[in-house]
Write a protein that holds these residues in place. Sequence first.
Motif, PDB file in Angstrom:
ATOM      1  N   ILE A 195       0.585   4.784  38.534  1.00  0.00           N
ATOM      2  CA  ILE A 195       1.937   5.321  38.644  1.00  0.00           C
ATOM      3  C   ILE A 195       2.263   5.446  40.127  1.00  0.00           C
ATOM      4  O   ILE A 195       1.471   5.994  40.888  1.00  0.00           O
ATOM      5  N   VAL A 196       3.431   4.940  40.522  1.00  0.00           N
ATOM      6  CA  VAL A 196       3.894   5.052  41.903  1.00  0.00           C
ATOM      7  C   VAL A 196       4.966   6.134  41.946  1.00  0.00           C
ATOM      8  O   VAL A 196       5.907   6.113  41.157  1.00  0.00           O
ATOM      9  N   VAL A 197       4.798   7.095  42.855  1.00  0.00           N
ATOM     10  CA  VAL A 197       5.706   8.237  42.928  1.00  0.00           C
ATOM     11  C   VAL A 197       6.295   8.353  44.332  1.00  0.00           C
ATOM     12  O   VAL A 197       5.556   8.342  45.317  1.00  0.00           O
ATOM     13  N   ASP A 198       7.617   8.466  44.408  1.00  0.00           N
ATOM     14  CA  ASP A 198       8.286   8.775  45.671  1.00  0.00           C
ATOM     15  C   ASP A 198       8.121  10.272  45.883  1.00  0.00           C
ATOM     16  O   ASP A 198       8.864  11.079  45.323  1.00  0.00           O
ATOM     17  N   ALA A 199       7.137  10.647  46.655  1.00  0.00           N
ATOM     18  CA  ALA A 199       6.801  12.055  46.849  1.00  0.00           C
ATOM     19  C   ALA A 199       7.856  12.811  47.641  1.00  0.00           C
ATOM     20  O   ALA A 199       7.911  14.038  47.586  1.00  0.00           O
ATOM     21  N   MET A 200       8.712  12.109  48.350  1.00  0.00           N
ATOM     22  CA  MET A 200       9.690  12.766  49.200  1.00  0.00           C
ATOM     23  C   MET A 200      11.076  12.821  48.552  1.00  0.00           C
ATOM     24  O   MET A 200      12.007  13.331  49.139  1.00  0.00           O
TER      25      MET A 200
END
Length: 70
Positions: A3-8
Amino acid sequence: MKIVVDAMGGDRAPEVPIKGAVLAANELGCGVILVGCEKTIKGVLGKCRGSKIGRARVGKECRSRWSPDH
């Protein structure tokens, strides 16, 4: 599965997206890739107890590319 997450991204970032990614990794046993400012992400990950994320891939860019003119 990864899973790729845009943490910002999001109103309550980076804490909420990162905690959600940790929960997914722990509950589903999936890989997680966090995208955003490395220093910030590592700081939040350090506060997450019981995280099974051994090593997170993080971006090194901390500058926003958003502009109100675009």
